[in-house]
Design a protein around this motif. Structure first.
Motif, PDB file in Angstrom:
ATOM      1  N   LEU A   1       0.794  -1.223   0.000  1.00  0.00           N
ATOM      2  CA  LEU A   1       0.000   0.000   0.000  1.00  0.00           C
ATOM      3  C   LEU A   1       0.830   1.278   0.000  1.00  0.00           C
ATOM      4  CD1 LEU A   1      -2.735  -1.075   2.577  1.00  0.00           C
ATOM      5  CD2 LEU A   1      -2.951  -0.918   0.092  1.00  0.00           C
ATOM      6  N   HIS A   2       1.775   1.394   0.935  1.00  0.00           N
ATOM      7  CA  HIS A   2       2.509   2.660   0.991  1.00  0.00           C
ATOM      8  C   HIS A   2       3.912   2.579   1.588  1.00  0.00           C
ATOM      9  CE1 HIS A   2       1.493   2.776   5.257  1.00  0.00           C
ATOM     10  NE2 HIS A   2       0.209   2.665   4.958  1.00  0.00           N
ATOM     11  N   LEU A   3       4.491   1.405   1.722  1.00  0.00           N
ATOM     12  CA  LEU A   3       5.859   1.300   2.234  1.00  0.00           C
ATOM     13  C   LEU A   3       6.832   1.444   1.060  1.00  0.00           C
ATOM     14  CD1 LEU A   3       5.568  -1.586   4.860  1.00  0.00           C
ATOM     15  CD2 LEU A   3       5.444   0.883   5.214  1.00  0.00           C
ATOM     16  N   ARG A   4       7.371   2.657   0.903  1.00  0.00           N
ATOM     17  CA  ARG A   4       8.192   2.985  -0.250  1.00  0.00           C
ATOM     18  C   ARG A   4       9.466   2.142  -0.324  1.00  0.00           C
ATOM     19  NH1 ARG A   4       7.557   4.966  -5.073  1.00  0.00           N
ATOM     20  NH2 ARG A   4       6.063   6.443  -4.167  1.00  0.00           N
ATOM     21  N   ASP A   5      10.133   1.924   0.828  1.00  0.00           N
ATOM     22  CA  ASP A   5      11.379   1.168   0.800  1.00  0.00           C
ATOM     23  C   ASP A   5      11.145  -0.285   0.377  1.00  0.00           C
ATOM     24  OD1 ASP A   5      10.007   0.650   3.129  1.00  0.00           O
ATOM     25  OD2 ASP A   5      11.792   0.504   4.398  1.00  0.00           O
ATOM     26  N   LEU A   6      10.013  -0.858   0.801  1.00  0.00           N
ATOM     27  CA  LEU A   6       9.691  -2.228   0.408  1.00  0.00           C
ATOM     28  C   LEU A   6       9.407  -2.296  -1.095  1.00  0.00           C
ATOM     29  CD1 LEU A   6       9.182  -5.158   1.172  1.00  0.00           C
ATOM     30  CD2 LEU A   6       6.832  -4.529   1.762  1.00  0.00           C
ATOM     31  N   ARG A   7       8.697  -1.323  -1.598  1.00  0.00           N
ATOM     32  CA  ARG A   7       8.422  -1.298  -3.041  1.00  0.00           C
ATOM     33  C   ARG A   7       9.722  -1.196  -3.841  1.00  0.00           C
ATOM     34  NH1 ARG A   7       3.972   1.931  -6.678  1.00  0.00           N
ATOM     35  NH2 ARG A   7       5.036   1.635  -8.666  1.00  0.00           N
ATOM     36  N   GLN A   8      10.608  -0.320  -3.409  1.00  0.00           N
ATOM     37  CA  GLN A   8      11.873  -0.155  -4.124  1.00  0.00           C
ATOM     38  C   GLN A   8      12.694  -1.442  -4.097  1.00  0.00           C
ATOM     39  OE1 GLN A   8      13.556   3.268  -2.142  1.00  0.00           O
ATOM     40  NE2 GLN A   8      12.526   4.716  -3.510  1.00  0.00           N
ATOM     41  N   TYR A   9      12.692  -2.124  -2.957  1.00  0.00           N
ATOM     42  CA  TYR A   9      13.418  -3.393  -2.862  1.00  0.00           C
ATOM     43  C   TYR A   9      12.851  -4.407  -3.849  1.00  0.00           C
ATOM     44  CZ  TYR A   9      14.807  -7.977  -1.115  1.00  0.00           C
ATOM     45  OH  TYR A   9      15.270  -9.266  -1.029  1.00  0.00           O
ATOM     46  N   ARG A  10      11.533  -4.528  -3.901  1.00  0.00           N
ATOM     47  CA  ARG A  10      10.909  -5.483  -4.811  1.00  0.00           C
ATOM     48  C   ARG A  10      11.260  -5.137  -6.268  1.00  0.00           C
ATOM     49  NH1 ARG A  10       7.616  -8.332  -1.428  1.00  0.00           N
ATOM     50  NH2 ARG A  10       6.123  -7.284  -0.045  1.00  0.00           N
ATOM     51  N   GLU A  11      11.146  -3.875  -6.610  1.00  0.00           N
ATOM     52  CA  GLU A  11      11.420  -3.459  -7.988  1.00  0.00           C
ATOM     53  C   GLU A  11      12.872  -3.740  -8.373  1.00  0.00           C
ATOM     54  OE1 GLU A  11       8.203   0.199  -8.511  1.00  0.00           O
ATOM     55  OE2 GLU A  11      10.156   0.602  -7.576  1.00  0.00           O
ATOM     56  N   GLN A  12      13.796  -3.469  -7.461  1.00  0.00           N
ATOM     57  CA  GLN A  12      15.208  -3.690  -7.755  1.00  0.00           C
ATOM     58  C   GLN A  12      15.519  -5.175  -7.941  1.00  0.00           C
ATOM     59  OE1 GLN A  12      17.103  -1.809  -4.407  1.00  0.00           O
ATOM     60  NE2 GLN A  12      16.671   0.268  -5.142  1.00  0.00           N
ATOM     61  N   GLN A  13      14.986  -6.015  -7.034  1.00  0.00           N
ATOM     62  CA  GLN A  13      15.252  -7.447  -7.131  1.00  0.00           C
ATOM     63  C   GLN A  13      14.641  -8.043  -8.394  1.00  0.00           C
ATOM     64  OE1 GLN A  13      17.297  -9.224  -5.025  1.00  0.00           O
ATOM     65  NE2 GLN A  13      17.736  -7.176  -4.253  1.00  0.00           N
ATOM     66  N   LEU A  14      13.444  -7.608  -8.736  1.00  0.00           N
ATOM     67  CA  LEU A  14      12.797  -8.133  -9.935  1.00  0.00           C
ATOM     68  C   LEU A  14      13.525  -7.675 -11.197  1.00  0.00           C
ATOM     69  CD1 LEU A  14       9.075  -7.694  -8.903  1.00  0.00           C
ATOM     70  CD2 LEU A  14      10.212  -9.863  -9.377  1.00  0.00           C
ATOM     71  N   ALA A  15      13.995  -6.420 -11.208  1.00  0.00           N
ATOM     72  CA  ALA A  15      14.707  -5.907 -12.379  1.00  0.00           C
ATOM     73  C   ALA A  15      15.959  -6.735 -12.661  1.00  0.00           C
ATOM     74  CB  ALA A  15      15.064  -4.439 -12.167  1.00  0.00           C
ATOM     75  N   ARG A  16      16.618  -7.197 -11.598  1.00  0.00           N
ATOM     76  CA  ARG A  16      17.815  -8.018 -11.784  1.00  0.00           C
ATOM     77  C   ARG A  16      17.498  -9.345 -12.460  1.00  0.00           C
ATOM     78  NH1 ARG A  16      20.358  -7.073  -5.706  1.00  0.00           N
ATOM     79  NH2 ARG A  16      20.916  -4.860  -6.018  1.00  0.00           N
ATOM     80  N   ALA A  17      16.273  -9.808 -12.283  1.00  0.00           N
ATOM     81  CA  ALA A  17      15.853 -11.068 -12.903  1.00  0.00           C
ATOM     82  C   ALA A  17      15.158 -10.843 -14.242  1.00  0.00           C
ATOM     83  CB  ALA A  17      14.917 -11.816 -11.957  1.00  0.00           C
ATOM     84  N   GLY A  18      15.093  -9.577 -14.681  1.00  0.00           N
ATOM     85  CA  GLY A  18      14.437  -9.272 -15.946  1.00  0.00           C
ATOM     86  C   GLY A  18      12.927  -9.192 -15.845  1.00  0.00           C
ATOM     87  N   TRP A  19      12.433  -8.947 -14.631  1.00  0.00           N
ATOM     88  CA  TRP A  19      11.002  -8.854 -14.372  1.00  0.00           C
ATOM     89  C   TRP A  19      10.599  -7.403 -14.110  1.00  0.00           C
ATOM     90  CZ3 TRP A  19       7.365 -12.892 -12.331  1.00  0.00           C
ATOM     91  CH2 TRP A  19       7.765 -14.182 -12.686  1.00  0.00           C
ATOM     92  N   GLN A  20       9.281  -7.159 -14.099  1.00  0.00           N
ATOM     93  CA  GLN A  20       8.748  -5.890 -13.635  1.00  0.00           C
ATOM     94  C   GLN A  20       7.761  -6.132 -12.510  1.00  0.00           C
ATOM     95  OE1 GLN A  20       6.033  -3.669 -16.147  1.00  0.00           O
ATOM     96  NE2 GLN A  20       5.496  -5.507 -17.334  1.00  0.00           N
ATOM     97  N   ALA A  21       7.539  -5.101 -11.698  1.00  0.00           N
ATOM     98  CA  ALA A  21       6.611  -5.179 -10.570  1.00  0.00           C
ATOM     99  C   ALA A  21       5.417  -4.266 -10.828  1.00  0.00           C
ATOM    100  CB  ALA A  21       7.310  -4.774  -9.276  1.00  0.00           C
ATOM    101  N   ARG A  22       4.251  -4.729 -10.394  1.00  0.00           N
ATOM    102  CA  ARG A  22       3.037  -3.909 -10.473  1.00  0.00           C
ATOM    103  C   ARG A  22       2.359  -3.939  -9.106  1.00  0.00           C
ATOM    104  NH1 ARG A  22       1.118  -3.446 -15.864  1.00  0.00           N
ATOM    105  NH2 ARG A  22      -0.618  -2.238 -15.011  1.00  0.00           N
ATOM    106  N   PHE A  23       1.740  -2.812  -8.742  1.00  0.00           N
ATOM    107  CA  PHE A  23       1.138  -2.653  -7.425  1.00  0.00           C
ATOM    108  C   PHE A  23      -0.294  -2.138  -7.609  1.00  0.00           C
ATOM    109  CE2 PHE A  23       5.675  -2.297  -7.181  1.00  0.00           C
ATOM    110  CZ  PHE A  23       6.036  -2.966  -6.012  1.00  0.00           C
TER     111      PHE A  23
END
Length: 253
Positions: free
Chosen positions: A97-119
């Motif tokens: 919902l609104h934890l910015r640091d958690l969102r950034q962590y997810r996006e960074q980890q997924l980008a390394r695997a060639g994925w994207q994140a949606r919320f």
């Protein structure tokens, strides 16, 4: 869909199913190898499997040790992503919902695997989400509470309007800071409700690794009485023999 079985992932899935540009194909859940339960929530694996059958999506399980290091967690998550990518999946959906640091962590980890994140429900107002939850017929039980934020009486309660009214002012109404976790036993996209009954209520304590020096601790950690230990109450849920409303607890301590 990153699926915990709780209200946020359930609402996130609802929005994803309604979106014209998203097509959820799998549920992905992390589970505790030792207890055979959903990580953090403490829900039995058989209830998770029942949710997946009611939804009609295949479940991909990521099994983790009791207290996994970040290295182990990331290795096993990467293996799960690679397996799903082989099936053509390259986007992960989250109910954050609104934890910015958690969102950034997810996006960074997924980008390394060639994925994207949606919320799908990111920054939606709590009042709006709760109105949807109740109006659409979602039903859930609180299965875990953090003792630092809520007394044990909240654990095992129905996640209803009375529960929200009774929350202390310091607690996020959506439990976004980990104050509580829930199990959804009915949703508008379930083929039928899941009949569950409450079992025993137990308290578990966990000890986190302390930093090497005081300066390594963040301000929020230093502000807590004992920032490196935590206690949680869990309400054990069991499959009930017949479909119906959630039954009363069999015993609690």
């Amino acid at each position: 869909m990153s699926w915990s079985g709780g209200k946020d992932s359930a609402l996130g899935l609802h929005h994803a199913l309604q979106s014209p540009d998203l097509r959820p194909t799998h549920l992905l859940t992390t589970l505790n190898e030792h207890y055979q339960r959903v990580a953090m929530h403490g829900v039995r694996a058989e209830l998770l499997h029942t949710q997946a059958r009611r939804i009609g999506l295949p479940l991909h399980e990521v099994w983790l040790p009791e207290m996994p290091s970040m290295e182990v967690y990331e290795q096993r998550m990467r293996a799960a992503l690679d397996a799903l990518a082989a099936q053509g999946v390259r986007t992960s959906l989250f109910g954050d919902l609104h934890l910015r640091d958690l969102r950034q962590y997810r996006e960074q980890q997924l980008a390394r695997a060639g994925w994207q994140a949606r919320f799908p429900i990111w920054h939606k107002p709590a009042a709006e989400l709760w109105a949807e939850f109740f109006d659409l017929g979602f039903r859930a039980v609180v299965v875990c509470t953090n003792e630092q934020h809520l007394d044990p009486s909240f654990c095992g309660r129905e996640l209803d309007r009375d529960f929200l009214r009774d929350l202390p002012p310091s607690v996020d109404p959506c439990g976004e800071n980990g104050e509580y976790h829930s199990f959804v036993y009915d949703a508008p996209y379930f083929s039928q409700p899941i009949a569950v009954q409450r079992g025993e209520r137990v308290r578990r304590t966990y000890q986190a690794s302390r930093p090497a020096a005081e300066d390594d601790a963040t301000d929020c950690y230093r502000a807590q009485p004992d920032p490196f230990s935590a206690a949680f109450w869990y309400c054990d849920l069991l499959l009930a023999p017949a479909v119906g409303a959630v039954e009363q607890p069999t015993r609690a301590h």
